[in-house]
Design a protein around this motif. Structure first.
Motif, short mmCIF file in Angstrom:
data_model
loop_
_atom_site.label_atom_id
_atom_site.label_comp_id
_atom_site.label_asym_id
_atom_site.label_seq_id
_atom_site.Cartn_x
_atom_site.Cartn_y
_atom_site.Cartn_z
N GLU A 73 3.14 8.46 11.28
CA GLU A 73 2.81 9.63 12.09
C GLU A 73 2.88 10.86 11.21
N ILE A 74 1.79 11.60 11.16
CA ILE A 74 1.69 12.73 10.27
C ILE A 74 2.23 13.97 10.97
N HIS A 75 3.21 14.62 10.35
CA HIS A 75 3.71 15.89 10.84
C HIS A 75 3.42 16.93 9.78
N ALA A 76 3.68 18.18 10.15
CA ALA A 76 3.36 19.26 9.21
C ALA A 76 4.15 19.15 7.92
N ASP A 77 5.41 18.71 8.05
CA ASP A 77 6.27 18.72 6.87
C ASP A 77 6.66 17.33 6.38
N ALA A 78 6.29 16.32 7.09
CA ALA A 78 6.69 14.98 6.67
C ALA A 78 5.86 13.94 7.38
N THR A 79 5.87 12.78 6.83
CA THR A 79 5.26 11.63 7.49
C THR A 79 6.37 10.74 7.99
N HIS A 80 6.39 10.41 9.26
CA HIS A 80 7.39 9.51 9.82
C HIS A 80 6.81 8.11 9.90
N PHE A 81 7.60 7.14 9.48
CA PHE A 81 7.15 5.75 9.51
C PHE A 81 7.98 4.99 10.55
N TYR A 82 7.32 4.28 11.42
CA TYR A 82 7.99 3.51 12.47
C TYR A 82 7.78 2.03 12.17
N ALA A 83 8.88 1.35 11.93
CA ALA A 83 8.82 -0.08 11.60
C ALA A 83 8.63 -0.86 12.89
N LEU A 84 7.45 -1.40 13.06
CA LEU A 84 7.08 -1.97 14.35
C LEU A 84 7.17 -3.48 14.40
N ASN A 85 6.72 -4.14 13.33
CA ASN A 85 6.60 -5.59 13.41
C ASN A 85 6.68 -6.20 12.02
N GLY A 86 7.15 -7.43 11.92
CA GLY A 86 7.09 -8.19 10.68
C GLY A 86 8.22 -7.88 9.71
N VAL A 87 8.00 -8.27 8.45
CA VAL A 87 8.96 -8.06 7.37
C VAL A 87 8.48 -6.85 6.58
N LEU A 88 9.28 -5.81 6.57
CA LEU A 88 8.82 -4.53 6.05
C LEU A 88 9.75 -3.97 5.00
N VAL B 156 0.87 -1.18 0.00
CA VAL B 156 0.00 0.00 0.00
C VAL B 156 0.90 1.21 0.00
N THR B 157 0.46 2.26 -0.69
CA THR B 157 1.23 3.51 -0.70
C THR B 157 0.53 4.51 0.20
N VAL B 158 1.26 5.03 1.15
CA VAL B 158 0.72 6.00 2.09
C VAL B 158 1.54 7.28 2.01
N ASN B 159 0.88 8.36 1.66
CA ASN B 159 1.55 9.66 1.55
C ASN B 159 2.82 9.57 0.72
N GLY B 160 2.70 8.88 -0.40
CA GLY B 160 3.81 8.82 -1.35
C GLY B 160 4.86 7.77 -1.06
N VAL B 161 4.75 7.07 0.02
CA VAL B 161 5.74 6.04 0.38
C VAL B 161 5.10 4.67 0.18
N ARG B 162 5.77 3.85 -0.62
CA ARG B 162 5.24 2.51 -0.88
C ARG B 162 5.66 1.60 0.26
N LEU B 163 4.66 1.02 0.91
CA LEU B 163 4.90 0.14 2.06
C LEU B 163 4.61 -1.29 1.65
N SER B 164 5.48 -2.20 2.08
CA SER B 164 5.25 -3.62 1.89
C SER B 164 5.29 -4.27 3.26
N LEU B 165 4.23 -5.02 3.58
CA LEU B 165 4.13 -5.63 4.90
C LEU B 165 3.88 -7.11 4.76
N GLU B 166 4.63 -7.87 5.53
CA GLU B 166 4.42 -9.31 5.61
C GLU B 166 4.34 -9.62 7.10
N ASN B 167 3.12 -9.98 7.57
CA ASN B 167 2.90 -10.14 9.01
C ASN B 167 3.45 -8.93 9.75
N GLY B 168 3.15 -7.77 9.23
CA GLY B 168 3.81 -6.59 9.74
C GLY B 168 2.89 -5.50 10.23
N ALA B 169 3.53 -4.52 10.86
CA ALA B 169 2.81 -3.34 11.35
C ALA B 169 3.72 -2.14 11.23
#
Lengths: 489, 309
Positions: A240-255, A223-236
């Motif tokens: 986090e939306i900020h004024a100037d950027a979206t921060h992605f935190y790799a939490l779980n799974g194969v990402l 899935v693409t979220v705010n221009g970043v293509r994410l690939s998740l396999e058993n993942g999470a």
């Protein structure tokens, strides 16, 4: 000239390019985002169809006909696994403001079969400018082909596109199934979401604003979220939306983010430690509906936390804010004090584990490989102490085929150090892999051993395969560990 | 026509002063990885170097040292990748299947190697099996015992050492870089190439280097590699055949556009046909300049009568 490829794709999961839809969704109140609310949401939406938005009331809307709502909602997205859809939970009042479904549901990974670097071009033809290099040992992701099938479009790490001749790419039946695209066809793959911060009066105070994206599928979902293509396999992943950027935190799974693998605990869309936001607070993480146990160890302090460049250090600490959590990826003990090493995006700094609260997989942290100064070799040898000669030799060969010179030199005796460095490079111009390799110790004394390895190294060069038979090798003991010291006569 | 061009180049080469015959002290200290200074090659231009090198004083010293070790002046080693391993490189001269065309004076060179005392069963320096040539060869390959022939080479013996031991050669024709240029930075290539040249010198074998054909996928790095090769030849005062300049007039600089790992063969004639048509092939050019270089070196060492006389 070949007949133009059909736009109809065999797989039922690949859709047709649709016009993007703009709307606003998910501007719920803050009190709704509790673990109880998530539980109610999942219960209400257990039978919701794919590619829909399901509110906590059970109301379901399709993505192309959504109207704004202030209810808590989860977006269910189809992928390559019908039984385990992607789920996007909107957090802190964040709004889904645009949706687009791409021309295909996934990218096709391709390899270079030419055996040498080939050109990437700006368009589907050799008359177009060269815009990059597809290296002989590289893999890229293709999302489409030209109408005549002679060129493949590849998606680059920065999201741009380039073209490579189909004949230069390793043959794969799936190539024929790639959709026909041109230079301007959207690179959107699968679903594309735009998530935005809400109006100030609708935002949650002191809360994570963004989305939790999860997948419980064993196959990679995209899935693409705010221009970043994410690939998740058993993942999470948390976005986090900020004024100037979206921060992605790799939490779980194969990402993967933009086709690049990311390790758990990584943060993306931040350039410096000062810019890196801590992971969300443990209270937030603990309330999220993660599917499965958290594989990451997160720590948090009630007060600002001192982090150091080495365990048990006392000088020049870096202060980490108290309002977030931090990923710990390894640990070590110094004088009975446990120290945790933060992930690479936090510069591998060390924190005293007695000063923090932990959550997640903190009991199974690996022992850190602490090396420094002149003790680097002995510390590495200490890590290999007790490893039998044939395993050391197997490790050496495994490092050999991937060209890991540093590891090969660690595993080599002092007299063979230079040769190990040279050996690590001699297959660089070709692909190499171990085939049917098994090593056994045939002779061993206190200080020397002989290991015999059956099987071979196979290399591929310019389309030709060659097998390099293995044989017998001498190993000696240095600093208490076995070390590869050359071929045996 | 081609012969006139090459004679002109050869005569012009004699007047060059940029490839200095400086007989100052030569540093044979083993190289250190990381010591490469890009600034040291900044002024190196292949156009300033002759195609056919002259015998340097240091090369003479290496040869004479090799003679004290009973190395065979009528034997040379080939060191390189598929272009050197190929049947297209010099083999035909050993098999008697060649036409010197406009260069009959090179017959003495061919005879020198094919009529040697060890040229038994028609096996000679031109056509024999070499232990330091292979498809995919790169500079580390020459030094890695993994690449050595398991049947004839000793344990832990590199292909280079094995070749010099088994051939007892007095000269080594060394052309590397085509595979290196795709994966190694110039600093790595410089380091490994210096190891090869130094080992050759220490063994009493005269290294004869080549500038490499331009690799179409990496033209800029190929040019830098050639600067490195020329600098190494300068530093160690050893001969270097300026092949890249010899190929410059050919379409695609003598490299096969369909198979960028290899030189071209002529459409008319063979790679051992030194006629105007034959010399339209990259391999043919390489064979010609190699024989011309051997002629020059052997004549200077008084092993051949001057072929120009």
């Amino acid at each position: 000239m070949q007949m133009p490829k059909s736009l109809m794709i065999v797989s039922a999961l690949i859709g047709v390019l649709m016009l993007p839809v703009t709307f606003a969704l998910g501007q719920a109140t803050c009190e709704a985002f509790t673990s109880e609310t998530f539980a109610a949401l999942n219960e209400a939406c257990g039978d919701a169809p794919l590619d829909s938005v399901c509110a906590v009331s059970g109301e379901v809307s399709t993505l192309d006909a959504i109207s704004s709502t202030d209810e808590t909602a989860v977006i269910l997205l189809s992928g390559t696994d019908e039984n385990n859809p992607l789920k996007v939970y909107l957090l802190g009042g964040a709004a889904l403001t645009a949706y687009e479904q791409g021309v295909s549901s996934s990218l096709l990974e391709i390899g270079n079969r030419a055996g040498y670097n080939v050109n990437l071009r700006a368009g589907a033809g050799s008359n177009f400018d060269v815009v990059g290099i597809f290296r002989y040992n590289e893999r890229l992701n293709a999302d489409g082909q030209s109408a005549d099938g002679q060129w493949l479009r590849v998606v680059l790490a920065d999201g741009g596109v380039a073209w490579v001749g189909t004949s230069l790419v390793a043959v794969a039946p799936a190539i024929a199934e790639l959709p026909v695209v041109d230079q301007n066809t959207s690179t959107a793959v699968g679903h594309t979401l735009t998530i935005s911060t809400p109006d100030a009066d609708q935002a949650c105070d002191d809360a994570l604003i963004g989305a939790l994206i999860t997948s419980s599928s064993d196959s990679a979902q995209t899935v693409t979220v705010n221009g970043v293509r994410l690939s998740l396999e058993n993942g999470a992943i948390i976005a986090e939306i900020h004024a100037d950027a979206t921060h992605f935190y790799a939490l779980n799974g194969v990402l993967k983010l933009n086709n690049q693998a990311v390790e758990l605990g990584a943060v993306r869309a931040a350039d410096t430690l000062e810019d890196v936001q801590a992971f969300p607070a443990l209270e937030v993480i603990q309330s999220l509906p993660l599917e499965g146990e958290l594989a990451l160890c997160l720590v948090q302090s009630e007060a600002d936390l001192d982090a150091f460049t080495a365990p048990a250090a006392t000088e020049s600490p870096v202060t980490l804010a108290a309002n977030g959590s931090y990923p710990v990826v390894a640990q070590t003990s110094v004088e009975d004090v446990q120290w945790g090493q933060l992930g690479a995006d936090f510069d591998g700094l060390w924190v005293n584990l007695a000063d923090v609260t932990t959550f997640g997989a903190c009991e199974a942290l690996p022992e850190a490989n602490v090396t420094s100064g002149n003790n680097a070799g002995s510390v590495t040898a200490a890590a290999d102490a007790g490893v039998p000669p044939h395993q050391i030799m197997m490790s050496y060969l495994s490092a050999r085929v991937v060209g890991d010179g540093a590891r090969m030199q660690q595993l080599a005796c002092t007299a063979f150090d230079g040769q190990a460095a040279i050996q690590s490079q001699s297959f660089r111009a070709m692909r190499a892999e171990l085939q049917n390799v098994a090593c056994s110790t045939t002779q061993e004394s206190a200080t020397s051993a002989t290991v015999f390895c059956s099987g071979h190294i196979q290399t591929e060069y310019n389309g030709a395969f060659r097998q390099w038979e293995l044989g017998s090798y001498n190993l000696t003991r240095e600093n208490g560990a076995w070390r590869m010291c050359g071929e045996s006569n | 026509m081609m012969k006139r061009i090459f004679l002109l180049i050869l005569l012009t080469a004699c007047t060059f002063s940029t490839f200095a015959q400086d007989d100052g002290e030569i540093d044979l200290t083993p190289p250190t990885m990381g010591a490469f200074d890009p600034a040291s090659i900044a002024d190196i231009d292949p156009a300033d170097f002759p195609i056919i090198p002259a015998l340097t004083e240091h090369a003479r010293e290496i040869f004479e040292h090799g003679q004290t070790l009973d190395r065979d002046p009528q034997m040379f080693s080939k060191v390189g990748d598929s272009m050197t391993h190929s049947q297209s490189f010099l083999v035909a001269f050993g098999d008697g299947d060649y036409d010197l065309g406009d260069y009959p004076e090179l017959q003495s060179v061919v005879d020198f190697y094919t009529q040697s005392a060890l040229a038994l069963d028609e096996i000679n320096a031109f056509n024999r099996h070499n232990y330091a040539t292979e498809l995919g060869f790169s500079t580390p390959s020459a030094l890695d015992s993994t690449w050595a022939d398991p049947n004839d080479c000793q344990a832990n013996e590199s292909p280079l050492s094995c070749e010099y031991r088994l051939s007892n050669s007095a000269f080594a024709l060394i052309m590397l870089g085509t595979n290196d240029v795709m994966v190694f930075e110039p600093a790595q290539f410089d380091f490994l190439m210096r190891l090869i040249v130094l080992q050759t010198i220490e063994t009493g074998v005269v290294p004869v280097l080549y500038t490499m054909p331009i690799r179409p996928e990496e033209p800029e790095r190929s040019a830098v590699y050639n600067q490195v090769i020329l600098k190494i030849a300068q530093d160690y005062q050893v001969p270097v055949i300026n092949l890249v300049m010899a190929l410059e007039h050919l379409p695609a600089y003598g490299v096969d556009p369909e198979d960028t790992l290899h030189l071209t063969a002529p459409e008319v004639g063979t790679v051992a046909t030194f006629t105007e048509e034959g010399l339209e092939g990259g391999y043919t050019i390489r064979n010609l300049v190699t024989l011309q270089t051997l002629d020059e070196l052997l004549t200077s060492l008084d092993l051949l009568e001057d072929s120009q006389e």
